[in-house]
Write a protein that holds these residues in place. Sequence first.
Motif, mmCIF file in Angstrom:
data_model
loop_
_atom_site.group_PDB
_atom_site.id
_atom_site.type_symbol
_atom_site.label_atom_id
_atom_site.label_comp_id
_atom_site.label_asym_id
_atom_site.label_seq_id
_atom_site.Cartn_x
_atom_site.Cartn_y
_atom_site.Cartn_z
ATOM 1 N N GLN A 114 -31.986 -25.550 -20.479
ATOM 2 C CA GLN A 114 -30.573 -25.211 -20.672
ATOM 3 C C GLN A 114 -30.461 -23.724 -21.016
ATOM 4 O O GLN A 114 -31.044 -23.259 -22.003
ATOM 5 C CB GLN A 114 -29.945 -26.052 -21.785
ATOM 6 N N GLU B 156 -33.565 -23.379 -23.443
ATOM 7 C CA GLU B 156 -34.224 -24.393 -24.269
ATOM 8 C C GLU B 156 -34.818 -25.443 -23.341
ATOM 9 O O GLU B 156 -34.132 -25.942 -22.443
ATOM 10 C CB GLU B 156 -33.223 -25.061 -25.226
ATOM 11 N N ALA C 4 -36.790 -32.402 -23.017
ATOM 12 C CA ALA C 4 -37.605 -33.429 -22.351
ATOM 13 C C ALA C 4 -36.731 -34.390 -21.546
ATOM 14 O O ALA C 4 -35.648 -34.768 -21.991
ATOM 15 C CB ALA C 4 -38.375 -34.205 -23.412
ATOM 16 N N ARG C 5 -37.214 -34.785 -20.367
ATOM 17 C CA ARG C 5 -36.495 -35.738 -19.529
ATOM 18 C C ARG C 5 -37.444 -36.830 -19.035
ATOM 19 O O ARG C 5 -38.544 -36.531 -18.579
ATOM 20 C CB ARG C 5 -35.894 -35.036 -18.302
ATOM 21 N N ASP D 142 -33.061 -25.061 -35.898
ATOM 22 C CA ASP D 142 -32.224 -25.903 -35.036
ATOM 23 C C ASP D 142 -31.227 -26.711 -35.875
ATOM 24 O O ASP D 142 -31.471 -26.947 -37.058
ATOM 25 C CB ASP D 142 -33.156 -26.870 -34.288
ATOM 26 N N ARG E 39 -23.981 -28.368 -32.948
ATOM 27 C CA ARG E 39 -22.800 -28.533 -32.107
ATOM 28 C C ARG E 39 -21.682 -29.318 -32.799
ATOM 29 O O ARG E 39 -20.532 -29.239 -32.405
ATOM 30 C CB ARG E 39 -23.162 -29.150 -30.756
ATOM 31 N N GLU F 114 -18.349 -26.050 -25.372
ATOM 32 C CA GLU F 114 -17.790 -26.808 -24.251
ATOM 33 C C GLU F 114 -16.478 -26.239 -23.721
ATOM 34 O O GLU F 114 -16.057 -26.581 -22.620
ATOM 35 C CB GLU F 114 -17.585 -28.280 -24.656
ATOM 36 N N PHE G 53 -22.404 -26.936 -22.454
ATOM 37 C CA PHE G 53 -21.992 -27.410 -21.132
ATOM 38 C C PHE G 53 -21.022 -26.453 -20.442
ATOM 39 O O PHE G 53 -20.932 -26.430 -19.223
ATOM 40 C CB PHE G 53 -21.353 -28.804 -21.242
HETATM 41 P P1 C2E Z 1 -31.258 -30.570 -29.627
HETATM 42 O O1 C2E Z 1 -32.514 -29.823 -29.864
HETATM 43 O O2 C2E Z 1 -30.123 -30.302 -30.583
HETATM 44 O O3 C2E Z 1 -30.843 -30.250 -28.136
HETATM 45 C C1 C2E Z 1 -29.558 -30.032 -27.695
HETATM 46 C C2 C2E Z 1 -28.957 -31.287 -27.158
HETATM 47 O O4 C2E Z 1 -27.559 -31.089 -26.982
HETATM 48 C C3 C2E Z 1 -29.497 -31.667 -25.787
HETATM 49 O O5 C2E Z 1 -29.445 -33.076 -25.673
HETATM 50 C C4 C2E Z 1 -28.454 -31.059 -24.864
HETATM 51 O O6 C2E Z 1 -28.408 -31.672 -23.601
HETATM 52 C C5 C2E Z 1 -27.197 -31.339 -25.646
HETATM 53 N N1 C2E Z 1 -26.142 -30.407 -25.299
HETATM 54 C C6 C2E Z 1 -26.244 -29.134 -24.904
HETATM 55 N N2 C2E Z 1 -25.050 -28.588 -24.694
HETATM 56 C C7 C2E Z 1 -24.139 -29.542 -24.978
HETATM 57 C C8 C2E Z 1 -22.702 -29.576 -24.950
HETATM 58 O O7 C2E Z 1 -22.006 -28.619 -24.616
HETATM 59 N N3 C2E Z 1 -22.117 -30.747 -25.320
HETATM 60 C C9 C2E Z 1 -22.838 -31.841 -25.695
HETATM 61 N N4 C2E Z 1 -22.172 -32.949 -26.027
HETATM 62 N N5 C2E Z 1 -24.184 -31.833 -25.722
HETATM 63 C C10 C2E Z 1 -24.825 -30.694 -25.376
HETATM 64 P P2 C2E Z 1 -30.721 -33.862 -25.189
HETATM 65 O O8 C2E Z 1 -31.385 -33.139 -24.090
HETATM 66 O O9 C2E Z 1 -30.263 -35.242 -24.961
HETATM 67 O O10 C2E Z 1 -31.693 -33.791 -26.410
HETATM 68 C C11 C2E Z 1 -31.379 -34.452 -27.571
HETATM 69 C C12 C2E Z 1 -32.360 -34.114 -28.664
HETATM 70 O O11 C2E Z 1 -33.648 -34.628 -28.359
HETATM 71 C C13 C2E Z 1 -32.564 -32.630 -28.855
HETATM 72 O O12 C2E Z 1 -31.510 -32.140 -29.618
HETATM 73 C C14 C2E Z 1 -33.899 -32.603 -29.545
HETATM 74 O O13 C2E Z 1 -33.742 -32.877 -30.917
HETATM 75 C C15 C2E Z 1 -34.616 -33.787 -28.927
HETATM 76 N N6 C2E Z 1 -35.531 -33.304 -27.877
HETATM 77 C C16 C2E Z 1 -35.258 -33.061 -26.585
HETATM 78 N N7 C2E Z 1 -36.386 -32.655 -25.945
HETATM 79 C C17 C2E Z 1 -37.370 -32.623 -26.850
HETATM 80 C C18 C2E Z 1 -38.781 -32.287 -26.809
HETATM 81 O O14 C2E Z 1 -39.339 -31.915 -25.784
HETATM 82 N N8 C2E Z 1 -39.489 -32.420 -27.973
HETATM 83 C C19 C2E Z 1 -38.891 -32.809 -29.131
HETATM 84 N N9 C2E Z 1 -39.625 -32.884 -30.226
HETATM 85 N N10 C2E Z 1 -37.579 -33.123 -29.205
HETATM 86 C C20 C2E Z 1 -36.824 -33.043 -28.086
#
Ligand code: C2E
Length: 643
Positions: A370, A384, A387-388, A505, A529, A565, A584
């Motif tokens: 992102q 950033e 993970a998917r 974070d 956020r 957003e 977003f």
């Molecule tokens: P995070 O680190 O706070 O990551 C940001 C999350 O907010 C991401 O969700 C992203 O898709 C979402 N996001 C970004 N912009 C917006 C927006 O404008 N509106 C809304 N509603 N959401 C937005 P995602 O990808 O589902 O990740 C969720 C959480 O999962 C992350 O929160 C992080 O804590 C964890 N995560 C994701 N990938 C990894 C990883 O590779 N390793 C670890 N340890 N944690 C991860």
Amino acid sequence: MGDLKSKENNSPEESGEEILLQHVLDGNSEVQLLKGLLSRARSELGMTRHIVANQTDAIIYIDTAQRIVYANSVFCNLVGYELPDLEKTMFDQFFMLHGRGPGLKALLKTVANQGKWNGEVLFRQGDKDQSPLNMSIIFNGSEDHQHEKCGFVCQISAEDIIPLTQTTQSSSPKITYDSLTGLPDRPSCLQYLAFCLKQARENDGGVAVLYIDLDQFKRVNNIRGPSFGDELLCEISSILLQCGKQCGADFVARLSGDEFVIILAPLVKPEMAKELSDRILKQFQHPIAIKSRDIFIKLSIGISLYPEDSDNQPGLLHNAETAMEMAKTAGGNSSYRWHSKMDAAANQNLDLESDLFEAVKNSDLVNNYQPQINIKTGAIVGMEALARWNHPEHGFISPEIFIPVAEDVGLIDRLSFGLIELACRHGRQWHDVGIKGFTMAVNISGRMLQQADLFEKIMDILRKTGFPPTSLELELTESALIESFDNTIHLINQCKEEGIKMALDDFGTGYSSLSYLQRFAVDKLKIDRAFVMGVTTSHNDAAITLAIIAMAKQLNFKVLAEGVETEAQLSFLKENGCDVVQGFLISKPITAEEMKNALIHDSCLAIRQRRAINKFYSMKASKLPAHHLKPTAKKGFSPIRKR
Ligand code: C2E
Ligand code: CA
Ligand code: CA
């Protein structure tokens, strides 16, 4: 129950009776009276069954997992349940042990070894009343405890039962209440459902169970604090009550935390349940005002119906809960009616752990990226890695679901280091084609922070991939950092020496204190956020965001706002000195290929702009005074679209 039954009949309650009978016939001293009666009736099996069923003592047979297999009518009457509703309910729903000693589970283990036990248990009546009772428990089964018919016969004497029956027996169940919301509590819900089913059976009626769970309540509670969470739960309770009333359902219970149940009985037509769930979902499209803050709450609802989906209380509740979980897995904010296929799907969810093992082993997990944008110039200054997991059967699964699973099953290391390596490899590839000047941010989970060799492992990855340490940024959350205080200080110092950047974070959701921030010399604060979302609608959110920006400036940290957003949020952040934005509005997380294209596009734009500026310089330099020669900054943001 009083009917004489033939031996061929193999109904579940009969198998319970049979086990009980066998046990009693084995001749255990604790049931002497019963034994006397039964040994005489040995040759008249039907008669004996009748006697067991009509004992004045309460008799319950439970399996080794504490599920009730059989109970005689004395016990059924005592708790106000019919036998089908009791089957598979848990023994500890009705009984507990005194004080803080070992629980029932431990006691049953002892009984399984010693054969029998006699002592005092507490009989639960609602949440508060607990009456002491004398109970004898006798183990029935093989020595290795493996036999499927192993279990326990539990007996309470008639003298203990009679006073209790007088307090509990009435035409409708005794309702006890949850102290926070004033709604009926879990035991009352179970009793009331059993009561409704009894009536429905008698009147050929229907019953609907709506199982409701709030989406992301935990997050709200963590961020806003428990008193905010409590107020929110009370407000939600009254909305549910109001919606229920409008659809003819007066019974709303709070089972626990953020779980509610509405019982719709008598259910005239099945569509009524859907009407009620639609009404609730519609109601929650409006924000709820708590402590002068508007908050949007979404929920997931599961529905099950009597008699279509189950004919007993545990079955109905279980099915409604399964349907609710399905609604949640599908993204929440919706209602699902239970379907028999859901059980299979729910079981598949249990396979998540083993599937995750496979996925990590086969490197099926990938990163999306992102973009993070300089708020003044609009240039991509970082990204950033997120993970998917695209599950072969269930499709996209959120990291918020599988990261905690990975942490629980000890997979987080392999998973995270694999993805950090992938991010560094991508970063290096982009450097190799001439795109530089961006930081690659990766998430470090709390569990990883507890490792002594975290720094070494990251350095290994950097060496292996050739990605420069100065382009890598580690994102730590405040709470993880506080939990591993010393480790983190050490890690930050080591990273500083190598030029690796550090970001805090989800900032604002934890301790956010100046004094500890001074000790953690991080480079960047990422405003959570939850606050960014409210900067243009809530005074509090705006004030918190401004305070974070001010704090960051004072400590010389960069500040990034997450989850941007809307244009209005962006303007607010720009006017108030935020440095970098992510959200977003600019771009959703995109694939590595899309990210590369975005970076190329961005740098082409920059090159074009430089060329234009150079041209401007060469044309005008001789004619204009020097202060007119400032290059024009890129204006506005064009959202990055998937190409
Ligand atoms: P995070 O680190 O706070 O990551 C940001 C999350 O907010 C991401 O969700 C992203 O898709 C979402 N996001 C970004 N912009 C917006 C927006 O404008 N509106 C809304 N509603 N959401 C937005 P995602 O990808 O589902 O990740 C969720 C959480 O999962 C992350 O929160 C992080 O804590 C964890 N995560 C994701 N990938 C990894 C990883 O590779 N390793 C670890 N340890 N944690 C991860
Ligand atoms: Ca993050
Ligand atoms: Ca975050």
